[in-house]
Design an enzyme around this catalytic site. Structure first.
Site, mmCIF file in Angstrom:
data_model
loop_
_atom_site.group_PDB
_atom_site.id
_atom_site.type_symbol
_atom_site.label_atom_id
_atom_site.label_comp_id
_atom_site.label_asym_id
_atom_site.label_seq_id
_atom_site.Cartn_x
_atom_site.Cartn_y
_atom_site.Cartn_z
ATOM 1 N N GLU A 181 0.267 10.139 5.969
ATOM 2 C CA GLU A 181 1.403 9.246 6.226
ATOM 3 C C GLU A 181 2.477 9.449 5.149
ATOM 4 O OE1 GLU A 181 0.106 5.188 6.399
ATOM 5 O OE2 GLU A 181 -1.479 5.605 7.839
ATOM 6 N N GLY A 190 -1.765 -4.975 10.134
ATOM 7 C CA GLY A 190 -1.805 -6.214 9.353
ATOM 8 C C GLY A 190 -0.460 -6.816 9.052
ATOM 9 N N ARG A 192 -8.490 3.313 7.365
ATOM 10 C CA ARG A 192 -7.794 4.306 6.550
ATOM 11 C C ARG A 192 -7.765 5.628 7.316
ATOM 12 N NH1 ARG A 192 -5.932 0.639 4.530
ATOM 13 N NH2 ARG A 192 -5.916 -0.043 2.336
ATOM 14 N N HIS A 241 0.933 2.113 10.957
ATOM 15 C CA HIS A 241 0.259 1.379 9.882
ATOM 16 C C HIS A 241 0.804 -0.041 9.760
ATOM 17 C CE1 HIS A 241 -2.042 2.087 5.852
ATOM 18 N NE2 HIS A 241 -2.258 0.875 6.321
ATOM 19 N N SER A 281 0.803 -1.226 0.000
ATOM 20 C CA SER A 281 0.000 0.000 0.000
ATOM 21 C C SER A 281 0.832 1.271 0.000
ATOM 22 C CB SER A 281 -0.938 0.012 1.220
ATOM 23 O OG SER A 281 -0.202 -0.062 2.427
ATOM 24 N N ASP A 287 -22.573 -0.883 8.376
ATOM 25 C CA ASP A 287 -22.024 -1.068 7.025
ATOM 26 C C ASP A 287 -23.119 -0.734 6.023
ATOM 27 O OD1 ASP A 287 -21.010 -2.118 4.541
ATOM 28 O OD2 ASP A 287 -19.566 -3.288 5.718
ATOM 29 N N THR A 330 -13.054 0.614 7.544
ATOM 30 C CA THR A 330 -13.656 0.936 6.255
ATOM 31 C C THR A 330 -12.588 1.209 5.197
ATOM 32 O OG1 THR A 330 -13.695 3.311 6.682
ATOM 33 C CG2 THR A 330 -15.572 2.035 7.460
#
Length: 384
Positions: free
Chosen positions: A237, A257, A208, A254, A45, A146, A175
């Site tokens: 960022e 994950g 995000r 970040h 990303s 959602d 989201t």
């Protein structure tokens, strides 16, 4: 085939070496000149795959080893007839691990119990749905928001964001970033909603950064200082707002994950997609590239208080405090932008909760449902 690949993608040689020649570069440094004669680009990303980056390239395939795709200009790919693949769900379990580690850390710091809180989950996709399933298995009440899913699944129990703000103690954002349309998420948590958060609320954003109004959040913390915040994603960022960082409970760069398992899963999924694009057979399995964990098992024989047992098992695998401290240290020593990227580039080995088998015997067997619900593998040692 010539491939340009982000240097931080693990197992790149094993997964992509058979396709051709690899040029490995830091993700932020990949530019149009590197792609002039490249056939494939594999990124995470951190690389913005824009019209400018693709200008005059020879690319035929772009893959991102991530769930999200808001760093990808899909129109630019389409007009050049460049094939694209991402890795949905690859690191979703790692993000849920991060959320649970963060919430249990705050609970310990501030003297409350997660089981007595209601968690609102905003965005119930790959990550949010897994988070809700784990929390529910742990007997933690949840409410879900959602709107796109609510339109297509009217029988499911979805609520408005304002309802979650009113009824939940914890608000977790998962989201994607969309700036336009009826369900835009840009600054979804805006100044008004931040002002409406009840005293004692907890906000966690691992989706995000631009989905939260950072200035309004900073003003709420600097003014009333009566909410707790965990941020893994940020506006602008890596040049994040140091003033906001210093006011929140847990600040990480970040990396929610960034488990080895999630990264390897993303690499392998893009490898599979490239093999399909090239009409090649793919004999490499995920098990071929995923090493065994350093700590494979843990044996509990006595019944600890439930959340103490959770923290013990979680921290045996992953402790979010390490990442918070690393960002503070790197930013102090190297400046915010470089420190943020250095944390990501030199991220230590991290495994997922599911790689730890928790053996339970004696009184500890009462912890089975809780620990299994949290994501650990469980073995009962009957008679011990």
């Amino acid at each position: 085939m010539k491939l340009v690949i982000d240097a931080n993608i693990p197992a790149a040689d094993a997964c992509f070496g058979p396709f051709g020649t690899i040029t490995s570069l830091p993700g932020r440094e990949i530019c149009a000149d590197h792609l002039r004669d490249a056939d494939a680009l594999i990124v995470r990303s951190i690389t913005q795959v824009s019209d400018t980056l693709l200008d005059n390239s020879a690319l035929r395939f772009v893959g991102t080893c991530t769930i999200g795709t808001d760093h990808i200009d899909h129109e630019a790919l389409a007009k050049r007839d460049i094939a694209f693949a991402n890795a949905p769900g690859c690191n979703a379990e790692a993000v849920v691990d991060y959320v649970l580690s963060s919430l249990l850390t705050l609970a310990e710091r501030d003297g409350w119990s997660l089981s007595e809180r209601t968690v609102g989950i905003v965005g119930v996709g790959n990550v949010g749905s897994r988070l809700q399933a784990r929390l529910n298995a742990m007997k933690v009440p949840t409410l879900a928001c959602d709107p796109p899913r609510a339109e297509g699944e009217p029988r499911q129990a979805f609520h408005s964001l304002d309802t979650l703000i009113e009824r939940c103690d914890v608000l977790c954002l998962h989201t994607p970033l969309t700036r336009e349309g009826p369900h835009a998420t840009y600054q979804l948590l805006d100044a008004q909603r931040i002002d409406e958060l009840a005293s004692g609320s907890i906000v966690l954003n691992a989706g995000r950064g631009d989905c939260v109004d950072g200035l309004a959040l900073r003003n709420r913390l600097a003014g009333r200082g009566d909410i707790s915040v965990v941020l893994d994603v940020w506006e602008d960022e890596p040049g994040i707002d140091a003033g906001l960082r210093d006011l929140i409970s847990l600040a990480t760069p970040h990396i929610a994950g960034h488990s080895l398992d999630g990264k390897l899963r993303g690499t392998w999924m893009i490898r599979q997609a490239l093999a399909r694009y090239c009409a090649q057979s793919s004999e490499l399995t995920f098990a071929d590239i995923c090493p065994p964990p350093a700590l494979a098992s843990l044996h509990l024989q006595h019944a600890l208080p439930p959340e103490d047992a959770l923290r013990l098992c979680m921290r045996a695998v992953y402790d979010v405090r390490r990442d918070h401290d690393a960002l503070q240290r790197q930013a102090l020593n190297n400046g915010m932008r470089k420190g943020f990227d250095d944390c990501r580039a030199n991220y230590p080995l991290r495994r997922e909760f599911a790689t730890l088998n928790v053996q339970l015997s004696g009184e500890a067997v009462v912890l089975e449902d809780l620990l299994r619900g949290a994501g650990f593998a469980i073995t009962l040692k009957v008679g011990h």
